[in-house]
Design a protein around this motif. Structure first.
Motif, PDB file in Angstrom:
ATOM      1  N   ALA A 172       0.824  -1.180  -0.090  1.00  0.00           N
ATOM      2  CA  ALA A 172      -0.083  -0.099  -0.145  1.00  0.00           C
ATOM      3  C   ALA A 172       1.013   1.188  -0.163  1.00  0.00           C
ATOM      4  N   TYR A 173       1.811   1.370   0.887  1.00  0.00           N
ATOM      5  CA  TYR A 173       2.832   2.452   0.777  1.00  0.00           C
ATOM      6  C   TYR A 173       3.487   2.784  -0.603  1.00  0.00           C
ATOM      7  N   GLN A 174       3.931   1.528  -1.215  1.00  0.00           N
ATOM      8  CA  GLN A 174       4.664   1.671  -2.510  1.00  0.00           C
ATOM      9  C   GLN A 174       3.487   2.171  -3.611  1.00  0.00           C
ATOM     10  N   LEU A 175       2.163   1.822  -3.423  1.00  0.00           N
ATOM     11  CA  LEU A 175       1.178   2.140  -4.330  1.00  0.00           C
ATOM     12  C   LEU A 175       1.151   3.596  -4.143  1.00  0.00           C
ATOM     13  N   MET A 176       0.816   4.132  -3.003  1.00  0.00           N
ATOM     14  CA  MET A 176       0.749   5.407  -2.922  1.00  0.00           C
ATOM     15  C   MET A 176       1.720   6.404  -3.595  1.00  0.00           C
ATOM     16  N   VAL A 177       2.873   5.973  -3.248  1.00  0.00           N
ATOM     17  CA  VAL A 177       3.959   6.808  -3.922  1.00  0.00           C
ATOM     18  C   VAL A 177       3.759   6.843  -5.338  1.00  0.00           C
ATOM     19  N   PHE A 178       3.625   5.486  -6.033  1.00  0.00           N
ATOM     20  CA  PHE A 178       3.475   5.392  -7.388  1.00  0.00           C
ATOM     21  C   PHE A 178       2.232   6.304  -7.869  1.00  0.00           C
ATOM     22  N   LEU A 179       1.211   6.169  -7.245  1.00  0.00           N
ATOM     23  CA  LEU A 179      -0.192   6.989  -7.658  1.00  0.00           C
ATOM     24  C   LEU A 179       0.096   8.591  -7.609  1.00  0.00           C
ATOM     25  N   TYR A 180       0.716   8.967  -6.573  1.00  0.00           N
ATOM     26  CA  TYR A 180       1.136  10.363  -6.299  1.00  0.00           C
ATOM     27  C   TYR A 180       1.935  10.784  -7.453  1.00  0.00           C
ATOM     28  N   PHE A 181       3.208  10.254  -7.907  1.00  0.00           N
ATOM     29  CA  PHE A 181       3.918  10.486  -8.937  1.00  0.00           C
ATOM     30  C   PHE A 181       3.127  10.726 -10.316  1.00  0.00           C
ATOM     31  N   ILE A 182       2.387   9.669 -10.512  1.00  0.00           N
ATOM     32  CA  ILE A 182       1.836   9.816 -11.872  1.00  0.00           C
ATOM     33  C   ILE A 182       0.504  10.464 -11.951  1.00  0.00           C
ATOM     34  N   GLY A 183       0.025  11.059 -10.762  1.00  0.00           N
ATOM     35  CA  GLY A 183      -1.119  12.077 -10.429  1.00  0.00           C
ATOM     36  C   GLY A 183      -0.713  13.152 -10.426  1.00  0.00           C
ATOM     37  N   THR A 184       0.582  13.879 -10.156  1.00  0.00           N
ATOM     38  CA  THR A 184       1.185  15.075  -9.854  1.00  0.00           C
ATOM     39  C   THR A 184       1.948  15.569 -10.984  1.00  0.00           C
ATOM     40  N   TYR A 185       1.588  16.630 -11.599  1.00  0.00           N
ATOM     41  CA  TYR A 185       2.512  17.349 -12.906  1.00  0.00           C
ATOM     42  C   TYR A 185       3.541  17.857 -11.729  1.00  0.00           C
ATOM     43  N   GLY A 186       4.934  17.607 -12.701  1.00  0.00           N
ATOM     44  CA  GLY A 186       6.076  18.145 -11.997  1.00  0.00           C
ATOM     45  C   GLY A 186       6.559  17.245 -11.051  1.00  0.00           C
ATOM     46  N   ALA A 187       6.097  16.078 -10.704  1.00  0.00           N
ATOM     47  CA  ALA A 187       6.627  15.342  -9.491  1.00  0.00           C
ATOM     48  C   ALA A 187       7.959  14.734  -9.827  1.00  0.00           C
ATOM     49  N   THR A 188       8.659  14.841  -8.901  1.00  0.00           N
ATOM     50  CA  THR A 188      10.239  14.420  -8.930  1.00  0.00           C
ATOM     51  C   THR A 188      10.429  13.478  -7.859  1.00  0.00           C
ATOM     52  N   ASN A 189      11.705  12.878  -7.769  1.00  0.00           N
ATOM     53  CA  ASN A 189      12.078  12.123  -6.731  1.00  0.00           C
ATOM     54  C   ASN A 189      12.255  13.028  -5.432  1.00  0.00           C
ATOM     55  N   PRO A 190      13.045  14.209  -5.629  1.00  0.00           N
ATOM     56  CA  PRO A 190      13.074  15.174  -4.443  1.00  0.00           C
ATOM     57  C   PRO A 190      11.802  15.628  -3.675  1.00  0.00           C
ATOM     58  N   LEU A 191      10.801  15.865  -4.641  1.00  0.00           N
ATOM     59  CA  LEU A 191       9.533  16.083  -4.173  1.00  0.00           C
ATOM     60  C   LEU A 191       8.654  14.943  -3.411  1.00  0.00           C
ATOM     61  N   ILE A 192       9.178  13.790  -4.030  1.00  0.00           N
ATOM     62  CA  ILE A 192       8.448  12.621  -3.158  1.00  0.00           C
ATOM     63  C   ILE A 192       9.121  12.361  -1.806  1.00  0.00           C
ATOM     64  N   ARG A 193      10.377  12.720  -1.850  1.00  0.00           N
ATOM     65  CA  ARG A 193      11.205  12.564  -0.714  1.00  0.00           C
ATOM     66  C   ARG A 193      10.479  13.502   0.497  1.00  0.00           C
ATOM     67  N   HIS A 194      10.282  14.795  -0.006  1.00  0.00           N
ATOM     68  CA  HIS A 194       9.553  15.782   0.806  1.00  0.00           C
ATOM     69  C   HIS A 194       8.300  15.371   1.319  1.00  0.00           C
ATOM     70  N   VAL A 195       7.523  14.632   0.488  1.00  0.00           N
ATOM     71  CA  VAL A 195       5.881  14.262   0.654  1.00  0.00           C
ATOM     72  C   VAL A 195       5.945  13.229   1.739  1.00  0.00           C
ATOM     73  N   PHE A 196       6.461  12.315   1.460  1.00  0.00           N
ATOM     74  CA  PHE A 196       6.428  10.829   1.865  1.00  0.00           C
ATOM     75  C   PHE A 196       7.774  10.556   2.887  1.00  0.00           C
ATOM     76  N   GLY A 197       8.774  11.366   3.121  1.00  0.00           N
ATOM     77  CA  GLY A 197       9.965  11.182   3.881  1.00  0.00           C
ATOM     78  C   GLY A 197      10.655   9.965   3.517  1.00  0.00           C
ATOM     79  N   ILE A 198      10.785   9.545   2.246  1.00  0.00           N
ATOM     80  CA  ILE A 198      11.734   8.286   1.818  1.00  0.00           C
ATOM     81  C   ILE A 198      12.863   8.846   1.015  1.00  0.00           C
ATOM     82  N   GLY A 199      13.823   7.945   0.791  1.00  0.00           N
ATOM     83  CA  GLY A 199      14.897   8.428   0.050  1.00  0.00           C
ATOM     84  C   GLY A 199      14.728   8.671  -1.805  1.00  0.00           C
ATOM     85  N   ARG A 200      15.227   9.355  -2.415  1.00  0.00           N
ATOM     86  CA  ARG A 200      15.009   9.415  -3.666  1.00  0.00           C
ATOM     87  C   ARG A 200      15.307   8.098  -4.512  1.00  0.00           C
TER      88      ARG A 200
END
Length: 255
Positions: free
Chosen positions: A132-160
Motif C-alpha cells: 500500500a505504501y509503495q502504491l501511494m508513492v506511484f499514484l502520487y507521482f503519476i497524478g501530480t504534474y512536475g513530480a520528481t524524486n526530491p518532491l516525493i522525498r519531501h512528501v513521504f519522507g523516503i529516499g530519492r
C-alpha cells in the motif's frame, strides 16, 4: 583524468607509507638491527589496508530513518480498522484529489497486486515496505504534474532512490494484470455486442463505441510510435475505447 575518491587517496597514502616502512625493514635486516615492534606495526598496517580494500566505503554514514507516519496519516489505518471513531486526515474527496483514486478502489488495487513477485524480497534481504505504501508513492507521482524524486522525498519522507524503486515495482505489478483487464472481445463476445447495438441503436456490425474520454499525457512516450499520441484536442493523449456485454464485463483498449 577521473578524480580519485577519498577512499582511493587514503588507501594510496597507506600503501606509500607501507612501502617506505618495508624499505626501512630491509635496511634493518641488512644491518642486523631487528625491531619487533616495528615489524608488528607493519603487519597491522598491511591488514588494515586489506580491510579497507574489501569495503565499498571508507566511512559509512548512518542511515536516515524513514518516517512511515505520512503513509498511515493518509490511510488513517482504515485498512485494518485501528483507531475506530477517529476521523481520517484525508477525507474521500481529498484522498481522490491526492492519489487520483478513491480509497475503495485503492485497497482493491492493493489486493490485486500484493501477491506479485516484485513485492517479495529473497531470503536474507531486508523486508520491503507494505504494498500500500509503495502504491501511494506511484499514484502520487503519476497524478501530480512536475513530480520528481526530491518532491516525493519531501512528501513521504523516503529516499530519492527508494521512490524510484517503488514506482518501478508498482508499474511492473500493474502491467502484469494487462491480459486480465485490457483485451479485445473474442468472437462470441463481438457477435453478442454487435447484435445488442444493432437492436438498440440500429448500427450494423459495431462492436464498440468510443466514449470521448481523453487521457492527457504530460510527457512524450519513449517509443517508436510516439507521434501517434498527438491528437486534435490536446497535444499528447490516450483515447479510451470501451465496450460491455450483458455480464457487465468491460474491455478497454487505448490508441
Amino acid at each position: 583524468m577521473p578524480r580519485k575518491s577519498r577512499r582511493a587517496m587514503h588507501i594510496q597514502a597507506l600503501w606509500e607509507m607501507l612501502e617506505e616502512r618495508v624499505a626501512k625493514r630491509q635496511l634493518r635486516m641488512i644491518t642486523g638491527r631487528n625491531n619487533t615492534v616495528a615489524d608488528r606495526f607493519d603487519l597491522v598496517l598491511l591488514r588494515h589496508i586489506q580491510k579497507l580494500q574489501s569495503k565499498r566505503y571508507l566511512y559509512r554514514t548512518k542511515y536516515r530513518m524513514a518516517c512511515k507516519f505520512m503513509f498511515e496519516q493518509d490511510m488513517n489505518a482504515i485498512a485494518n480498522g485501528d483507531h475506530a471513531g477517529v476521523q481520517a486526515w484525508l477525507n474521500e474527496e481529498e484522498f481522490l484529489e491526492k492519489y487520483r483514486m478513491s480509497r475503495e478502489s485503492f485497497f482493491r488495487l492493493v489486493d490485486k497486486i500484493k501477491d506479485c513477485r516484485v513485492f517479495h524480497s529473497p531470503d536474507g534481504k531486508a523486508q520491503q515496505y507494505p504494498v500500500a505504501y509503495q502504491l501511494m508513492v506511484f499514484l502520487y507521482f503519476i497524478g501530480t504534474y512536475g513530480a520528481t524524486n526530491p518532491l516525493i522525498r519531501h512528501v513521504f519522507g523516503i529516499g530519492r532512490g527508494t521512490a524510484d524503486l517503488f514506482r518501478r515495482r508498482c508499474a511492473k505489478a500493474i502491467l502484469s494484470l494487462k491480459d486480465e483487464y485490457v483485451n479485445w472481445p473474442d468472437e462470441c463476445e463481438r457477435e453478442e455486442i454487435q447484435q445488442r447495438i444493432m437492436e438498440q441503436y440500429l448500427f450494423p456490425n459495431c462492436v464498440g463505441i468510443i466514449d470521448g474520454t481523453l487521457f492527457p499525457l504530460f510527457f512524450k512516450p519513449d517509443c517508436i510510435d510516439a507521434p501517434d499520441y498527438f491528437g486534435r484536442k490536446c497535444c499528447l493523449r490516450l483515447d479510451a475505447f470501451c465496450s460491455s456485454s450483458n455480464r457487465k464485463r468491460k474491455c478497454f483498449s487505448f490508441c
